[in-house]
Motif scaffolding. Structure first.
Motif, PDB file in Angstrom:
ATOM      1  N   GLU A  10      -9.321   4.651 -10.871  1.00 55.79           N
ATOM      2  CA  GLU A  10      -9.498   3.668  -9.808  1.00 55.79           C
ATOM      3  C   GLU A  10     -10.091   2.374 -10.395  1.00 55.79           C
ATOM      4  OE1 GLU A  10      -8.699   4.368  -6.505  1.00 55.79           O
ATOM      5  OE2 GLU A  10      -9.207   2.250  -6.159  1.00 55.79           O
ATOM      6  N   GLU A  11     -10.976   2.541 -11.365  1.00 56.50           N
ATOM      7  CA  GLU A  11     -11.617   1.392 -11.995  1.00 56.50           C
ATOM      8  C   GLU A  11     -10.594   0.503 -12.727  1.00 56.50           C
ATOM      9  OE1 GLU A  11     -14.648   2.826 -14.631  1.00 56.50           O
ATOM     10  OE2 GLU A  11     -14.950   0.826 -15.478  1.00 56.50           O
ATOM     11  N   ASP A  32       0.835  -1.212   0.000  1.00 56.74           N
ATOM     12  CA  ASP A  32       0.000   0.000   0.000  1.00 56.74           C
ATOM     13  C   ASP A  32       0.866   1.256   0.000  1.00 56.74           C
ATOM     14  OD1 ASP A  32      -2.101  -1.732   0.124  1.00 56.74           O
ATOM     15  OD2 ASP A  32      -2.463  -1.486   2.278  1.00 56.74           O
ATOM     16  N   ASP A  37     -16.785 -12.545  -7.543  1.00 60.86           N
ATOM     17  CA  ASP A  37     -17.292 -12.297  -6.195  1.00 60.86           C
ATOM     18  C   ASP A  37     -18.166 -13.478  -5.754  1.00 60.86           C
ATOM     19  OD1 ASP A  37     -17.841 -11.057  -3.855  1.00 60.86           O
ATOM     20  OD2 ASP A  37     -19.277  -9.612  -4.688  1.00 60.86           O
ATOM     21  N   LYS A  43       0.904 -10.218  -8.832  1.00 56.63           N
ATOM     22  CA  LYS A  43       1.096  -9.199  -7.794  1.00 56.63           C
ATOM     23  C   LYS A  43       2.541  -9.188  -7.280  1.00 56.63           C
ATOM     24  CE  LYS A  43      -1.073  -6.938  -5.289  1.00 56.63           C
ATOM     25  NZ  LYS A  43      -2.077  -6.828  -4.247  1.00 56.63           N
ATOM     26  N   VAL A  88      -0.422   0.178  -9.472  1.00 57.51           N
ATOM     27  CA  VAL A  88      -0.534  -1.198  -8.983  1.00 57.51           C
ATOM     28  C   VAL A  88       0.855  -1.831  -9.008  1.00 57.51           C
ATOM     29  CG1 VAL A  88      -1.678  -3.426  -9.250  1.00 57.51           C
ATOM     30  CG2 VAL A  88      -2.791  -1.350 -10.109  1.00 57.51           C
ATOM     31  N   ILE A 137      -5.874  -5.371 -10.536  1.00 56.80           N
ATOM     32  CA  ILE A 137      -5.657  -6.226  -9.362  1.00 56.80           C
ATOM     33  C   ILE A 137      -6.457  -7.529  -9.497  1.00 56.80           C
ATOM     34  CG2 ILE A 137      -6.047  -6.411  -6.860  1.00 56.80           C
ATOM     35  CD1 ILE A 137      -5.328  -3.404  -6.701  1.00 56.80           C
ATOM     36  N   PHE A 138      -7.675  -7.396 -10.006  1.00 53.78           N
ATOM     37  CA  PHE A 138      -8.514  -8.573 -10.263  1.00 53.78           C
ATOM     38  C   PHE A 138      -7.786  -9.554 -11.197  1.00 53.78           C
ATOM     39  CE2 PHE A 138     -11.600 -10.278 -13.417  1.00 53.78           C
ATOM     40  CZ  PHE A 138     -12.386 -11.079 -12.597  1.00 53.78           C
ATOM     41  N   GLU A 142      -3.293   6.116 -10.719  1.00 52.18           N
ATOM     42  CA  GLU A 142      -3.329   5.025  -9.755  1.00 52.18           C
ATOM     43  C   GLU A 142      -2.216   4.055 -10.107  1.00 52.18           C
ATOM     44  OE1 GLU A 142      -5.286   4.965  -7.162  1.00 52.18           O
ATOM     45  OE2 GLU A 142      -6.362   6.783  -7.772  1.00 52.18           O
ATOM     46  N   LYS A 145      -7.456   0.361 -12.022  1.00 52.52           N
ATOM     47  CA  LYS A 145      -6.612  -0.249 -10.994  1.00 52.52           C
ATOM     48  C   LYS A 145      -7.291  -1.498 -10.420  1.00 52.52           C
ATOM     49  CE  LYS A 145      -4.438   0.347  -6.513  1.00 52.52           C
ATOM     50  NZ  LYS A 145      -3.593   1.170  -5.654  1.00 52.52           N
ATOM     51  N   LYS A 146      -8.573  -1.363 -10.121  1.00 51.62           N
ATOM     52  CA  LYS A 146      -9.325  -2.512  -9.576  1.00 51.62           C
ATOM     53  C   LYS A 146      -9.289  -3.690 -10.537  1.00 51.62           C
ATOM     54  CE  LYS A 146     -12.764  -0.821  -6.305  1.00 51.62           C
ATOM     55  NZ  LYS A 146     -13.567   0.389  -6.588  1.00 51.62           N
ATOM     56  N   LYS A 147      -9.499  -3.376 -11.817  1.00 57.59           N
ATOM     57  CA  LYS A 147      -9.502  -4.431 -12.835  1.00 57.59           C
ATOM     58  C   LYS A 147      -8.120  -5.093 -12.914  1.00 57.59           C
ATOM     59  CE  LYS A 147     -11.028  -6.796 -16.352  1.00 57.59           C
ATOM     60  NZ  LYS A 147     -12.271  -7.222 -16.959  1.00 57.59           N
TER      61      LYS A 147
END
Ligand SMILES: *Cc1c(COP(=O)(O)O)cnc(C)c1O
Length: 377
Positions: A206-207, A37, A222, A236, A54, A213-214, A52, A209-211
């Protein structure tokens, strides 16, 4: 035997171990945790724009995820600078896509805007608009950002910036890696800072970045059980490596200034040598982190001596140097793919050499380098 002088070797600050110890103390010996982080935040604030970040296990992974997120799939075409490391181009093949290589221009040694446009036009004429453009800030030198972005925008093609070697470089005051649809960084052991091996994807939202990481964590849907509807990857960065990264961010500015000193050292020595030119950036719009100092040797002005003669002479003194990248369109694995351009990249490969450039080189190393250069030329 003298100790080996490397082109670019890891240079630690001493604080890295403290962040690693924290991870051990708190048992975050995994791919999540405070070091990740904080390292991502350090990079984000260093890059300075609304980006953002990653943290990943390599720049190659970052380039691959950028292609996936640009929708590159089987049979698609992706334009890539030819004069680069193979890691810029390999992920195109991972996706089953087709690389289209483009020559360099002489000012920055990076992708030539004119041949880029010629390639785009011709691929469209052939029936396929390229899905993405991979442009590289080679050896820390920014590519011609205005011209390249202008062409890409005109045709509506996203740019993926390979800023693997360009952390800290900038164009008109904006950091490399923040211009394209995605940017990528490397923290391999030979780069300006290291995490022992690692990379980062720079995203615009942010979107995204989320993708990323996914995708980088096996694309888990989910659900309470393991459920997957997309291909995932294990990309990662580990929280231990990120601890090294945090310690390295504290000395990034120092590393840049020490590498600039190495560059000035070579400019000074070679200013008195006929037929050798040290690469210099074009003008004040361009700021290089001076990751590697590079020279071009003109044998016709040096009694026929080539860059290979000089390289072998250095090997005998236990000094590492390396030819500039052999262009991708001349590589056995890539030579059957389309290429647009002339012989700029090929000529740079023939004449160019990367010299020891590390921020950890000593006065004694510089003395050895200086006397080797004087002896040879
Ligand atoms: C180092 C480098 C890479 C690869 O980076 P990794 O982190 O080792 O995957 C890609 N492109 C360029 C231009 C590089 O210099």
């Amino acid at each position: 035997m003298n100790k080996k002088i490397w082109i670019s070797s890891p240079h630690l600050s001493g604080n890295e171990i403290k962040y690693i110890q924290d991870a051990f103390n708190e048992n975050w010996v995994t791919n999540i945790g405070e070091n990740i982080d904080c390292f991502e935040l350090d990079l984000k604030s260093y890059l300075g724009t609304a980006q953002e970040v990653v943290a990943l296990n390599s720049c190659t992974s970052a380039l691959h995820l950028a292609l996936v997120q640009c929708g590159v799939g089987y049979g698609d075409e992706v334009i890539c600078q030819s004069l680069t490391f193979s890691a810029s181009a390999n992920p195109i093949l991972y996706q089953g896509a087709i690389p289209v290589f483009v020559d360099s221009e002489v000012d920055t040694w990076n992708i030539c805007p004119k041949f880029l446009e010629e390639a785009i036009k011709d691929r469209i004429r052939n029936g396929k608009k390229p899905k993405a453009i991979i442009a590289v800030h080679l050896y820390g030198t920014p590519f011609k950002v205005d011209e390249v972005l202008e062409v890409a925008n005109r045709y509506g093609i996203p740019i993926i910036e390979d800023a693997a070697a360009a952390l800290g470089s900038s164009f008109k005051g904006q950091k490399c890696g923040t211009f394209g649809r995605f940017g990528t960084l490397s923290f391999n052991g030979n780069k300006i800072i290291t995490t022992s091996g690692g990379g980062a994807l720079i995203c615009r939202s942010e979107e995204d970045k989320k993708k990323a990481i996914f995708l980088a964590t096996q694309a888990r849907d989910d659900a309470p059980h393991y459920q997957h509807s997309e291909i995932g990857y294990n990309y990662k960065m580990s929280n231990i490596s990120a601890g090294i990264g945090r310690g390295q961010m504290e000395v990034l500015a120092k590393h840049i200034s020490l590498r600039k000193n190495m560059n000035a050292f070579y400019c000074d020595i070679f200013s008195k040598v006929d037929g050798v030119t040290v690469f210099k950036i074009l003008d004040e719009n361009y700021y290089s982190n001076s990751w590697l100092s590079t020279i071009l040797i003109d044998p016709s002005r040096n009694k026929g001596k080539t860059r290979e003669d000089f390289r072998l002479f250095l090997v005998a003194q236990n000094i590492e140097s390396r030819p500039l990248f052999k262009p991708m369109h001349l590589q056995p694995i890539f030579e059957r793919y389309p290429y647009y351009g002339g012989d700029v990249a090929a000529t740079l490969f023939e004449k160019g050499l990367c010299l020891p450039s590390g921020s950890n080189l000593t006065d004694e190393d510089r003395d050895r380098l200086k006397s080797a250069i004087h002896k040879f030329f």
